[in-house]
Scaffold this motif. Structure first.
Motif, PDB file in Angstrom:
ATOM      1  N   VAL A   4       0.826  -1.203   0.000  1.00 52.88           N
ATOM      2  CA  VAL A   4       0.000   0.000   0.000  1.00 52.88           C
ATOM      3  C   VAL A   4       0.860   1.252   0.000  1.00 52.88           C
ATOM      4  N   LYS A   5       0.480   2.210  -0.818  1.00 50.96           N
ATOM      5  CA  LYS A   5       0.993   3.572  -0.738  1.00 50.96           C
ATOM      6  C   LYS A   5      -0.208   4.471  -0.521  1.00 50.96           C
ATOM      7  N   TYR A   6       0.031   5.679  -0.024  1.00 50.17           N
ATOM      8  CA  TYR A   6      -1.094   6.585   0.203  1.00 50.17           C
ATOM      9  C   TYR A   6      -0.704   8.018  -0.092  1.00 50.17           C
ATOM     10  N   GLN A   7      -1.724   8.852  -0.302  1.00 55.40           N
ATOM     11  CA  GLN A   7      -1.523  10.269  -0.590  1.00 55.40           C
ATOM     12  C   GLN A   7      -2.562  11.081   0.163  1.00 55.40           C
ATOM     13  N   LEU A   8      -2.158  12.255   0.627  1.00 58.76           N
ATOM     14  CA  LEU A   8      -3.062  13.233   1.209  1.00 58.76           C
ATOM     15  C   LEU A   8      -2.963  14.499   0.381  1.00 58.76           C
ATOM     16  N   LYS A   9      -4.032  15.286   0.342  1.00 59.63           N
ATOM     17  CA  LYS A   9      -3.952  16.545  -0.402  1.00 59.63           C
ATOM     18  C   LYS A   9      -2.946  17.469   0.278  1.00 59.63           C
ATOM     19  N   ASP A  16      -9.056  20.802   9.355  1.00 56.02           N
ATOM     20  CA  ASP A  16      -9.969  20.586   8.235  1.00 56.02           C
ATOM     21  C   ASP A  16     -11.049  19.600   8.665  1.00 56.02           C
ATOM     22  N   SER A  17     -12.281  19.795   8.216  1.00 56.23           N
ATOM     23  CA  SER A  17     -13.348  18.854   8.582  1.00 56.23           C
ATOM     24  C   SER A  17     -13.097  17.472   7.984  1.00 56.23           C
ATOM     25  N   ASP A  18     -12.483  17.440   6.824  1.00 57.23           N
ATOM     26  CA  ASP A  18     -12.032  16.193   6.222  1.00 57.23           C
ATOM     27  C   ASP A  18     -10.989  16.530   5.168  1.00 57.23           C
ATOM     28  N   THR A  19     -10.349  15.523   4.635  1.00 59.64           N
ATOM     29  CA  THR A  19      -9.364  15.742   3.592  1.00 59.64           C
ATOM     30  C   THR A  19      -9.404  14.586   2.609  1.00 59.64           C
ATOM     31  N   ARG A  20      -9.032  14.853   1.369  1.00 59.44           N
ATOM     32  CA  ARG A  20      -8.987  13.801   0.355  1.00 59.44           C
ATOM     33  C   ARG A  20      -7.838  12.862   0.695  1.00 59.44           C
ATOM     34  N   PHE A  21      -8.141  11.587   0.662  1.00 60.92           N
ATOM     35  CA  PHE A  21      -7.204  10.549   1.047  1.00 60.92           C
ATOM     36  C   PHE A  21      -7.268   9.459  -0.013  1.00 60.92           C
ATOM     37  N   ARG A  22      -6.129   9.115  -0.606  1.00 57.94           N
ATOM     38  CA  ARG A  22      -6.097   8.107  -1.664  1.00 57.94           C
ATOM     39  C   ARG A  22      -5.120   7.009  -1.281  1.00 57.94           C
ATOM     40  N   VAL A  23      -5.544   5.759  -1.454  1.00 62.93           N
ATOM     41  CA  VAL A  23      -4.667   4.622  -1.240  1.00 62.93           C
ATOM     42  C   VAL A  23      -4.484   3.905  -2.569  1.00 62.93           C
ATOM     43  N   VAL A  24      -3.290   3.364  -2.777  1.00 65.60           N
ATOM     44  CA  VAL A  24      -2.926   2.765  -4.058  1.00 65.60           C
ATOM     45  C   VAL A  24      -2.240   1.428  -3.801  1.00 65.60           C
ATOM     46  N   PHE A  86      -2.437  -0.809 -11.585  1.00 68.92           N
ATOM     47  CA  PHE A  86      -2.621  -0.339 -10.223  1.00 68.92           C
ATOM     48  C   PHE A  86      -4.081   0.013  -9.976  1.00 68.92           C
ATOM     49  N   CYS A  87      -4.435  -0.007  -8.699  1.00 71.02           N
ATOM     50  CA  CYS A  87      -5.778   0.308  -8.238  1.00 71.02           C
ATOM     51  C   CYS A  87      -5.659   1.475  -7.275  1.00 71.02           C
ATOM     52  N   ALA A  88      -6.538   2.447  -7.398  1.00 68.37           N
ATOM     53  CA  ALA A  88      -6.553   3.584  -6.472  1.00 68.37           C
ATOM     54  C   ALA A  88      -7.957   3.744  -5.921  1.00 68.37           C
ATOM     55  N   TYR A  89      -8.052   4.010  -4.632  1.00 69.16           N
ATOM     56  CA  TYR A  89      -9.336   4.260  -3.994  1.00 69.16           C
ATOM     57  C   TYR A  89      -9.225   5.585  -3.254  1.00 69.16           C
ATOM     58  N   THR A  90     -10.120   6.527  -3.548  1.00 67.30           N
ATOM     59  CA  THR A  90     -10.082   7.857  -2.945  1.00 67.30           C
ATOM     60  C   THR A  90     -11.328   8.064  -2.099  1.00 67.30           C
ATOM     61  N   MET A  91     -11.137   8.659  -0.930  1.00 67.18           N
ATOM     62  CA  MET A  91     -12.246   8.931  -0.025  1.00 67.18           C
ATOM     63  C   MET A  91     -11.957  10.202   0.756  1.00 67.18           C
ATOM     64  N   ASN A  92     -12.977  10.735   1.416  1.00 66.80           N
ATOM     65  CA  ASN A  92     -12.768  11.838   2.347  1.00 66.80           C
ATOM     66  C   ASN A  92     -12.463  11.240   3.709  1.00 66.80           C
ATOM     67  N   LEU A  93     -11.344  11.634   4.290  1.00 66.60           N
ATOM     68  CA  LEU A  93     -10.958  11.168   5.616  1.00 66.60           C
ATOM     69  C   LEU A  93     -11.391  12.219   6.629  1.00 66.60           C
ATOM     70  N   PHE A 131       1.750  16.856   1.051  1.00 66.63           N
ATOM     71  CA  PHE A 131       1.306  15.797   0.144  1.00 66.63           C
ATOM     72  C   PHE A 131       2.245  14.620   0.338  1.00 66.63           C
ATOM     73  N   VAL A 132       1.701  13.483   0.646  1.00 74.74           N
ATOM     74  CA  VAL A 132       2.514  12.345   1.054  1.00 74.74           C
ATOM     75  C   VAL A 132       2.368  11.212   0.052  1.00 74.74           C
ATOM     76  N   THR A 133       3.458  10.653  -0.378  1.00 76.84           N
ATOM     77  CA  THR A 133       3.429   9.420  -1.166  1.00 76.84           C
ATOM     78  C   THR A 133       4.437   8.496  -0.500  1.00 76.84           C
ATOM     79  N   VAL A 134       3.942   7.537   0.230  1.00 75.88           N
ATOM     80  CA  VAL A 134       4.821   6.645   0.994  1.00 75.88           C
ATOM     81  C   VAL A 134       4.595   5.219   0.581  1.00 75.88           C
TER      82      VAL A 134
END
Length: 134
Positions: A4-9, A16-24, A86-93, A131-134
């Motif tokens: 798994v890798k992930y990204q935050l805006k 923030d009330s929420d933030t875009r969060f994507r896992v790959v 690759f597969c990416a899933y984006t949600m509001n965290l 912005f994080v890509t780990v």
């Protein structure tokens, strides 16, 4: 390769009330019924264990788009040069889950119904992260 890798805006703030969060994650073939992640965490407000399955039927091998900087079309190497799909899933965290350990485990269901699990990864979205890509 199922990791798994992930990204935050950018920027992300804990206020923030929420933030875009994507896992790959990567997928090693197109012989699948669904791909995605099992997300589990402990709700900080009451200590309840929560598990959600995040699935999709789409995988990608190219990123195509356009924006203020122009158009782009490229085939990224998300994890390595061998990672073709690759597969990416984006949600509001929600901000209530900032600084909470999120356990993400990639999952892939083959066309014959076999469920494959990758290595789980624990991550935490922290306040004032870049912005994080780990």
């Amino acid at each position: 390769m199922l990791t798994v890798k992930y990204q935050l805006k950018n920027p992300t703030y804990s206020t923030d009330s929420d933030t875009r969060f994507r896992v790959v994650t990567t997928v090693d073939s197109l012989d699948y019924a669904s791909v995605g992640f099992v997300l589990s965490y402990t709700r900080p407000s009451d200590g309840t264990a929560v598990t959600r399955t995040l699935t999709t039927k789409r995988v990608y091998n190219r990123i195509i788009g356009s924006g203020s900087l122009g158009s782009f079309d490229y085939a990224p190497t998300v994890f390595s040069s061998e990672s073709v799909f690759f597969c990416a899933y984006t949600m509001n965290l929600p901000s209530a889950l900032f600084d909470v350990t999120l356990r993400l485990r990639p999952t892939w269901t083959t066309a014959d119904g076999t469920v494959v699990y990758g290595t789980a990864r624990n991550i935490a979205a922290t306040g004032s992260a870049s912005f994080v890509t780990v």
